[in-house]
Design an enzyme around this catalytic site. Structure first.
Site, PDB file in Angstrom:
ATOM      1  N   ASP A  61       0.897  -1.277  -0.131  1.00 33.65           N
ATOM      2  CA  ASP A  61      -0.031   0.149  -0.069  1.00 33.65           C
ATOM      3  C   ASP A  61       0.887   1.317  -0.079  1.00 33.65           C
ATOM      4  OD1 ASP A  61      -3.260   0.647   1.116  1.00 33.65           O
ATOM      5  OD2 ASP A  61      -1.654   2.436   1.118  1.00 33.65           O
ATOM      6  N   ILE A  62       0.497   2.244  -0.876  1.00 31.34           N
ATOM      7  CA  ILE A  62       1.307   3.591  -0.935  1.00 31.34           C
ATOM      8  C   ILE A  62       1.254   4.429   0.161  1.00 31.34           C
ATOM      9  CG2 ILE A  62      -0.400   4.923  -1.881  1.00 31.34           C
ATOM     10  CD1 ILE A  62       1.307   5.630  -4.055  1.00 31.34           C
ATOM     11  N   ASN A 120     -13.132  -3.020   2.308  1.00 30.79           N
ATOM     12  CA  ASN A 120     -13.870  -2.036   2.264  1.00 30.79           C
ATOM     13  C   ASN A 120     -15.199  -2.360   1.226  1.00 30.79           C
ATOM     14  OD1 ASN A 120     -13.128  -0.831   4.808  1.00 30.79           O
ATOM     15  ND2 ASN A 120     -11.447   0.068   3.615  1.00 30.79           N
ATOM     16  N   GLY A 149     -15.510   3.663   3.829  1.00 26.18           N
ATOM     17  CA  GLY A 149     -14.388   4.608   3.373  1.00 26.18           C
ATOM     18  C   GLY A 149     -13.542   3.746   2.178  1.00 26.18           C
ATOM     19  N   GLN A 150     -14.319   3.046   1.460  1.00 26.04           N
ATOM     20  CA  GLN A 150     -13.670   2.534   0.234  1.00 26.04           C
ATOM     21  C   GLN A 150     -13.449   3.688  -0.643  1.00 26.04           C
ATOM     22  OE1 GLN A 150     -16.290  -0.240  -1.992  1.00 26.04           O
ATOM     23  NE2 GLN A 150     -14.581  -0.600  -3.500  1.00 26.04           N
ATOM     24  N   HIS A 163     -10.260  -5.148  -3.141  1.00 29.55           N
ATOM     25  CA  HIS A 163      -8.899  -5.438  -2.850  1.00 29.55           C
ATOM     26  C   HIS A 163      -9.087  -5.797  -1.185  1.00 29.55           C
ATOM     27  CE1 HIS A 163     -10.033  -1.163  -2.409  1.00 29.55           C
ATOM     28  NE2 HIS A 163      -9.198  -1.244  -1.249  1.00 29.55           N
TER      29      HIS A 163
END
Ligand code: AMP
Ligand code: ZN
Length: 111
Positions: free
Chosen positions: A28-29, A85, A91-92, A98
């Protein structure tokens, strides 16, 4: 094309931790834990809620990939959380299904 489809086709770079014919996993970034990996099907499916009888196997496959990665990264014994999510209240932000794999610290939020 969505951002994760662009990661699948290489248009957007990612730090891959796992790949096979049907799935990709990458860091994850904006990590929320020392280990924060996203596991995605290469097939574009926007929502968890879109899964049906023909695609429900994706949940099982992503879970086994999460388990495999947890062993590879040595968090299988300390524990980890998988999270998906779905929709506004969750909060998607990216509308390509994913699975988050989180670990490497005690989770602050418990249900
Ligand atoms: P969600 O809120 O469940 O839709 O999660 C989307 C996740 O994708 C967030 O944790 C973001 O940090 C992550 N993300 C967004 N863009 C990228 C990217 N280009 N590479 C890796 N992770 C990303
Ligand atoms: Zn997509």
């Amino acid at each position: 094309m969505c951002i994760f489809c662009k990661i699948v086709n290489g248009e957007i770079p990612s730090n891959k931790v796992y790949e096979d014919e049907k799935y990709l996993a990458f860091n994850d970034i904006n990590p929320k834990a020392p280990v924060h990996i996203l596991i995605i099907p290469k097939q574009h499916i926007a929502y968890l809620a879109d899964l049906d009888d023909t695609t429900k196997y994706i949940m099982g496959d992503m879970t086994l990939i999460a388990n495999k990665i947890s062993k590879k990264l040595g968090i299988d014994k300390t524990g980890y959380r998988i999270l998906i999510n779905n929709g506004p209240d969750s909060g998607q932000e990216v509308f390509h299904i994913h699975m988050h794999l989180l670990g490497g610290k005690k989770m602050a939020f418990t249900v």
